[in-house]
Design an enzyme around this catalytic site. Structure first.
Site, PDB file in Angstrom:
ATOM      1  N   ASP A  66      71.723  74.653  89.344  1.00  0.00           N
ATOM      2  CA  ASP A  66      71.097  74.054  88.477  1.00  0.00           C
ATOM      3  C   ASP A  66      71.102  72.442  88.549  1.00  0.00           C
ATOM      4  OD1 ASP A  66      69.536  73.319  86.181  1.00  0.00           O
ATOM      5  OD2 ASP A  66      70.541  74.939  85.051  1.00  0.00           O
ATOM      6  N   ALA A  90      61.784  70.895  90.007  1.00  0.00           N
ATOM      7  CA  ALA A  90      61.138  70.425  88.588  1.00  0.00           C
ATOM      8  C   ALA A  90      60.431  71.750  87.820  1.00  0.00           C
ATOM      9  CB  ALA A  90      59.749  69.542  89.051  1.00  0.00           C
ATOM     10  N   THR A 137      54.216  63.024  91.184  1.00  0.00           N
ATOM     11  CA  THR A 137      52.824  63.568  91.043  1.00  0.00           C
ATOM     12  C   THR A 137      51.667  62.494  90.550  1.00  0.00           C
ATOM     13  OG1 THR A 137      51.275  64.919  89.511  1.00  0.00           O
ATOM     14  CG2 THR A 137      53.550  64.382  88.654  1.00  0.00           C
ATOM     15  N   ASP A 138      50.481  62.746  90.826  1.00  0.00           N
ATOM     16  CA  ASP A 138      49.386  61.476  90.385  1.00  0.00           C
ATOM     17  C   ASP A 138      49.466  61.456  88.911  1.00  0.00           C
ATOM     18  OD1 ASP A 138      47.942  64.126  90.278  1.00  0.00           O
ATOM     19  OD2 ASP A 138      46.012  63.585  91.339  1.00  0.00           O
ATOM     20  N   TYR A 162      54.859  67.463  80.570  1.00  0.00           N
ATOM     21  CA  TYR A 162      54.976  67.443  82.090  1.00  0.00           C
ATOM     22  C   TYR A 162      55.149  66.097  82.690  1.00  0.00           C
ATOM     23  CZ  TYR A 162      54.255  67.931  87.035  1.00  0.00           C
ATOM     24  OH  TYR A 162      54.165  67.956  88.491  1.00  0.00           O
ATOM     25  N   ALA A 164      55.016  63.235  81.453  1.00  0.00           N
ATOM     26  CA  ALA A 164      55.838  62.273  80.643  1.00  0.00           C
ATOM     27  C   ALA A 164      57.140  62.224  81.430  1.00  0.00           C
ATOM     28  CB  ALA A 164      55.871  62.449  79.447  1.00  0.00           C
ATOM     29  N   LYS A 166      57.960  63.619  84.371  1.00  0.00           N
ATOM     30  CA  LYS A 166      57.812  63.181  85.993  1.00  0.00           C
ATOM     31  C   LYS A 166      57.797  61.584  85.783  1.00  0.00           C
ATOM     32  CE  LYS A 166      57.774  65.054  89.242  1.00  0.00           C
ATOM     33  NZ  LYS A 166      58.765  65.913  90.260  1.00  0.00           N
ATOM     34  N   LYS A 201      48.860  78.681  88.234  1.00  0.00           N
ATOM     35  CA  LYS A 201      47.985  77.460  88.502  1.00  0.00           C
ATOM     36  C   LYS A 201      46.600  77.885  88.872  1.00  0.00           C
ATOM     37  CE  LYS A 201      51.926  75.178  88.344  1.00  0.00           C
ATOM     38  NZ  LYS A 201      52.831  74.557  89.351  1.00  0.00           N
ATOM     39  N   ASN A 261      36.228  71.518  88.122  1.00  0.00           N
ATOM     40  CA  ASN A 261      36.807  72.963  88.296  1.00  0.00           C
ATOM     41  C   ASN A 261      35.772  74.030  88.152  1.00  0.00           C
ATOM     42  OD1 ASN A 261      39.346  71.748  87.647  1.00  0.00           O
ATOM     43  ND2 ASN A 261      39.452  71.875  85.487  1.00  0.00           N
ATOM     44  N   ARG A 293      42.540  72.828  77.223  1.00  0.00           N
ATOM     45  CA  ARG A 293      43.891  72.632  77.172  1.00  0.00           C
ATOM     46  C   ARG A 293      44.125  71.171  76.298  1.00  0.00           C
ATOM     47  NH1 ARG A 293      46.250  71.174  83.019  1.00  0.00           N
ATOM     48  NH2 ARG A 293      46.772  73.321  83.263  1.00  0.00           N
TER      49      ARG A 293
HETATM   50  P1  NAD Z   1      57.176  75.089  91.724  1.00  0.00           P
HETATM   51  O1  NAD Z   1      57.223  75.066  90.379  1.00  0.00           O
HETATM   52  O2  NAD Z   1      56.241  75.922  92.432  1.00  0.00           O
HETATM   53  O3  NAD Z   1      58.651  75.302  92.166  1.00  0.00           O
HETATM   54  C1  NAD Z   1      59.608  74.447  91.491  1.00  0.00           C
HETATM   55  C2  NAD Z   1      61.043  74.832  92.088  1.00  0.00           C
HETATM   56  O4  NAD Z   1      62.288  74.292  91.319  1.00  0.00           O
HETATM   57  C3  NAD Z   1      61.203  76.288  91.873  1.00  0.00           C
HETATM   58  O5  NAD Z   1      61.659  76.917  93.147  1.00  0.00           O
HETATM   59  C4  NAD Z   1      62.276  76.365  90.944  1.00  0.00           C
HETATM   60  O6  NAD Z   1      63.196  77.618  90.809  1.00  0.00           O
HETATM   61  C5  NAD Z   1      63.010  75.109  91.068  1.00  0.00           C
HETATM   62  N1  NAD Z   1      63.863  74.496  89.917  1.00  0.00           N
HETATM   63  C6  NAD Z   1      63.226  74.410  88.666  1.00  0.00           C
HETATM   64  N2  NAD Z   1      64.099  74.032  87.709  1.00  0.00           N
HETATM   65  C7  NAD Z   1      65.344  73.911  88.487  1.00  0.00           C
HETATM   66  C8  NAD Z   1      66.600  73.401  88.405  1.00  0.00           C
HETATM   67  N3  NAD Z   1      67.025  73.041  86.692  1.00  0.00           N
HETATM   68  N4  NAD Z   1      67.534  73.128  89.039  1.00  0.00           N
HETATM   69  C9  NAD Z   1      67.108  73.738  90.618  1.00  0.00           C
HETATM   70  N5  NAD Z   1      66.212  74.164  90.962  1.00  0.00           N
HETATM   71  C10 NAD Z   1      65.103  74.180  89.934  1.00  0.00           C
HETATM   72  O7  NAD Z   1      56.619  73.480  91.859  1.00  0.00           O
HETATM   73  P2  NAD Z   1      55.783  72.837  92.978  1.00  0.00           P
HETATM   74  O8  NAD Z   1      54.330  73.051  92.679  1.00  0.00           O
HETATM   75  O9  NAD Z   1      56.229  73.338  94.317  1.00  0.00           O
HETATM   76  O10 NAD Z   1      56.036  71.324  92.802  1.00  0.00           O
HETATM   77  C11 NAD Z   1      57.146  70.773  93.478  1.00  0.00           C
HETATM   78  C12 NAD Z   1      57.520  69.474  93.193  1.00  0.00           C
HETATM   79  O11 NAD Z   1      55.978  68.605  93.544  1.00  0.00           O
HETATM   80  C13 NAD Z   1      57.561  69.074  91.751  1.00  0.00           C
HETATM   81  O12 NAD Z   1      58.514  68.124  91.613  1.00  0.00           O
HETATM   82  C14 NAD Z   1      55.981  68.848  91.147  1.00  0.00           C
HETATM   83  O13 NAD Z   1      56.061  67.725  90.164  1.00  0.00           O
HETATM   84  C15 NAD Z   1      55.653  68.006  92.667  1.00  0.00           C
HETATM   85  N6  NAD Z   1      54.307  68.176  92.651  1.00  0.00           N
HETATM   86  C16 NAD Z   1      53.475  69.235  92.596  1.00  0.00           C
HETATM   87  C17 NAD Z   1      52.151  69.281  92.811  1.00  0.00           C
HETATM   88  C18 NAD Z   1      51.050  70.461  92.898  1.00  0.00           C
HETATM   89  O14 NAD Z   1      50.231  70.515  93.073  1.00  0.00           O
HETATM   90  N7  NAD Z   1      51.954  71.668  92.768  1.00  0.00           N
HETATM   91  C19 NAD Z   1      51.268  68.096  93.076  1.00  0.00           C
HETATM   92  C20 NAD Z   1      52.101  66.869  93.320  1.00  0.00           C
HETATM   93  C21 NAD Z   1      53.406  66.721  92.948  1.00  0.00           C
HETATM   94  O1  DAU Z   2      47.916  66.670  90.179  1.00  0.00           O
HETATM   95  C1  DAU Z   2      49.032  67.112  90.682  1.00  0.00           C
HETATM   96  C2  DAU Z   2      49.652  68.154  89.466  1.00  0.00           C
HETATM   97  O2  DAU Z   2      48.558  69.484  89.759  1.00  0.00           O
HETATM   98  C3  DAU Z   2      50.977  68.498  89.860  1.00  0.00           C
HETATM   99  O3  DAU Z   2      51.781  67.420  89.271  1.00  0.00           O
HETATM  100  C4  DAU Z   2      51.300  69.729  88.941  1.00  0.00           C
HETATM  101  O4  DAU Z   2      52.508  70.390  89.103  1.00  0.00           O
HETATM  102  C5  DAU Z   2      50.158  71.074  89.265  1.00  0.00           C
HETATM  103  O5  DAU Z   2      50.419  72.126  88.242  1.00  0.00           O
HETATM  104  C6  DAU Z   2      48.942  70.458  88.960  1.00  0.00           C
HETATM  105  O6  DAU Z   2      48.710  70.151  87.672  1.00  0.00           O
HETATM  106  P1  DAU Z   2      47.262  70.811  87.020  1.00  0.00           P
HETATM  107  O7  DAU Z   2      47.176  70.713  85.276  1.00  0.00           O
HETATM  108  O8  DAU Z   2      46.094  69.785  87.546  1.00  0.00           O
HETATM  109  O9  DAU Z   2      47.023  72.175  87.724  1.00  0.00           O
HETATM  110  P2  DAU Z   2      46.467  73.767  87.070  1.00  0.00           P
HETATM  111  O10 DAU Z   2      46.263  74.411  88.131  1.00  0.00           O
HETATM  112  O11 DAU Z   2      47.394  74.060  86.023  1.00  0.00           O
HETATM  113  O12 DAU Z   2      44.992  73.352  86.611  1.00  0.00           O
HETATM  114  C7  DAU Z   2      44.030  72.571  87.552  1.00  0.00           C
HETATM  115  C8  DAU Z   2      42.786  72.424  86.500  1.00  0.00           C
HETATM  116  O13 DAU Z   2      42.416  73.782  86.172  1.00  0.00           O
HETATM  117  C9  DAU Z   2      42.933  71.676  85.537  1.00  0.00           C
HETATM  118  O14 DAU Z   2      42.101  70.747  85.200  1.00  0.00           O
HETATM  119  C10 DAU Z   2      43.173  72.727  84.175  1.00  0.00           C
HETATM  120  C11 DAU Z   2      42.167  73.537  84.590  1.00  0.00           C
HETATM  121  N1  DAU Z   2      42.517  75.271  84.487  1.00  0.00           N
HETATM  122  C12 DAU Z   2      43.996  75.690  84.744  1.00  0.00           C
HETATM  123  C13 DAU Z   2      44.318  76.828  84.568  1.00  0.00           C
HETATM  124  C14 DAU Z   2      45.813  77.330  84.752  1.00  0.00           C
HETATM  125  C15 DAU Z   2      41.544  76.064  83.941  1.00  0.00           C
HETATM  126  O15 DAU Z   2      40.378  75.620  83.683  1.00  0.00           O
HETATM  127  N2  DAU Z   2      42.059  77.405  83.436  1.00  0.00           N
HETATM  128  C16 DAU Z   2      43.253  77.714  83.785  1.00  0.00           C
HETATM  129  O16 DAU Z   2      43.659  78.988  83.449  1.00  0.00           O
END
Ligand code: NAD
Ligand code: DAU
Length: 363
Positions: A66, A90, A137-138, A162, A164, A166, A201, A261, A293
């Site tokens: 952790d 994260a 993240t953006d 979230y 805030a 990041k 997601k 969306n 949301r």
């Molecule tokens: P994810 O939630 O799929 O994976 C996060 C991983 O972090 C998991 O494997 C979890 O077990 C691990 N983790 C969580 N808390 C922990 C802790 N305290 N110690 C050690 N490990 C821990 O996330 P993701 O979507 O793969 O995102 C990865 C990174 O990229 C994040 O930092 C996120 O902010 C960033 N990011 C994600 C997206 C996206 O669209 N998913 C876009 C831009 C940036």
């Molecule tokens: O922009 C980068 C970010 O993208 C990452 O930093 C985050 O970790 C990642 O989770 C993602 O955030 P979003 O909030 O954009 O992703 P999510 O898939 O949760 O939602 C995408 C869009 O869809 C958003 O506008 C909310 C909408 N949504 C999401 C869910 C889960 C719905 O309409 N219905 C849903 O059930």
């Protein structure tokens, strides 16, 4: 642990998650002369089965831990001489951060601080060639109106717990660069999609609900816009930036691929009907507009011009083809999908969606 014959030892945090597992696989396969250490707590979002194909590789090692546990992080840096850290661990889901922000503050802020502090302490005076790469993240930039896109100069304006958390971590990373000279690079990426994404997601959730003929929850009117990038394109950018990015610099990464969306969900429905051999239009009937949301950012769009100009990066995958392949992956890997949607997921899903009202103001 001895450095052995490896050229570099790199710690990937969060390597069992969605993007982390793609990054670990990419680095393990592409750089057999690098030792890749995957540090992950294995929260609900972390899954070692994401990495089955590399778990026996000689240049891969998994460590469960952790990042919030400061003595553990310090011991790890004591035991393993690291050349680089790529920090992805994260709490990453906006909806969860709204319901219970505590873990977001702990992991995303305190966890990042612990890693920075350990790197500063252990790399002191020997930072040549080392790098702390922070994956962000953006969403830190807040929300856009109908025009324009986020550049690296856009002011920070996070609007969910979230984003805030990041944003705080990004500020800490830059503070360690300016105050202590820690070699850092940051990137801020738009929405990723692809295999192994936890189905909380949007894209995997929609595919899973189509598979199970369950209502597809679309928040508000479905008018929010996201800029979608295939996960392997993000990983390629991280690889490039880890090796060639400038120290102290931030780079935006994005697909230049904006979708409302509702349009994206309809496309997934259409492609899924084709793949599943269902009557055209049958999945669309599952679309259900639900309560929005809270604080839902209207639009994200990334200007990735800096990365393109400096390092020649651009997304390699054509969006619709990558989306089609992604849908096929989830439908073919039902064992993976079943395993991650059992147990905790059911509880989460009920709590998250049963309270949401149908919103007839949607289209
Ligand atoms: P994810 O939630 O799929 O994976 C996060 C991983 O972090 C998991 O494997 C979890 O077990 C691990 N983790 C969580 N808390 C922990 C802790 N305290 N110690 C050690 N490990 C821990 O996330 P993701 O979507 O793969 O995102 C990865 C990174 O990229 C994040 O930092 C996120 O902010 C960033 N990011 C994600 C997206 C996206 O669209 N998913 C876009 C831009 C940036
Ligand atoms: O922009 C980068 C970010 O993208 C990452 O930093 C985050 O970790 C990642 O989770 C993602 O955030 P979003 O909030 O954009 O992703 P999510 O898939 O949760 O939602 C995408 C869009 O869809 C958003 O506008 C909310 C909408 N949504 C999401 C869910 C889960 C719905 O309409 N219905 C849903 O059930």
């Amino acid at each position: 642990m001895k450095r052995g014959s490896f050229k570099k030892t790199i710690l990937i945090t969060g390597g069992a998650g969605f993007i982390g597992s793609h990054l670990v696989r990419h680095l393990v396969k592409r750089y057999p002369d690098y030792m890749i250490i995957n540090l992950d707590k294995l929260t609900y979002a972390g899954n070692l089965s994401n990495l089955k194909d590399v778990e026996h590789c000689a240049n891969y090692r998994f460590v469960r831990g952790d990042i919030v546990d400061q003595p553990f992080v310090s011991d790890l840096f004591d035991q393993i001489p690291l050349d680089g850290v790529i920090h992805l661990a994260a709490e990453s889901h906006v909806d969860r951060s709204i319901v219970s922000p505590d873990d977001f503050i702990r992991t995303n802020i305190t966890g990042t601080f612990n890693l920075l502090h350990a790197a500063k302490t252990h790399w002191h005076g020997t930072t040549g060639g080392k790098l702390f790469y922070h994956v962000s993240t953006d969403e830190v930039y807040g929300t856009l109106g109908p025009e324009g896109s986020f550049t690296e100069q856009s002011p920070y304006d996070p609007r969910s717990p979230y984003s805030a958390s990041k944003a705080s971590s990004d500020h800490l990373v830059r503070a360690y660069f300016h105050t202590y000279g820690l070699p850092v690079t940051l990137s801020n990426c738009s929405n990723n999609f692809g295999p192994f994404q936890f189905p909380e997601k949007l894209i995997p959730l929609v595919i899973n609900n189509i598979r199970n003929m369950k209502p597809i929850p679309v928040y508000g009117k479905g008018e929010n816009v996201r800029d979608w990038l295939y996960v392997e394109d993000h990983v390629a950018a991280i690889d490039l930036l880890f090796h060639q990015g400038r120290r102290g610099q931030t780079y935006n990464i994005g697909g230049g691929n904006e979708w409302r969306n509702i349009d994206l969900v309809r496309l997934i429905c259409r492609l899924s009907d084709g793949i599943l051999g269902r009557t055209p239009g049958s999945s669309e009937k599952l679309i259900t507009f639900v309560t929005d949301r809270p604080g839902h950012d209207l639009r994200y769009a990334i200007d990735a011009g800096k990365l393109r100009k400096e390092l020649g990066w651009s997304p390699a995958r054509e969006f619709e083809k990558a989306l089609d392949a992604t849908i096929r992956w989830y439908l073919e890997n039902d064992e993976w999908l079943n395993s991650v949607t059992s147990g905790e997921y059911q509880k989460y899903y009920t709590e998250q969606y049963s309270g949401l009202k149908k919103d007839s103001s949607g289209e």
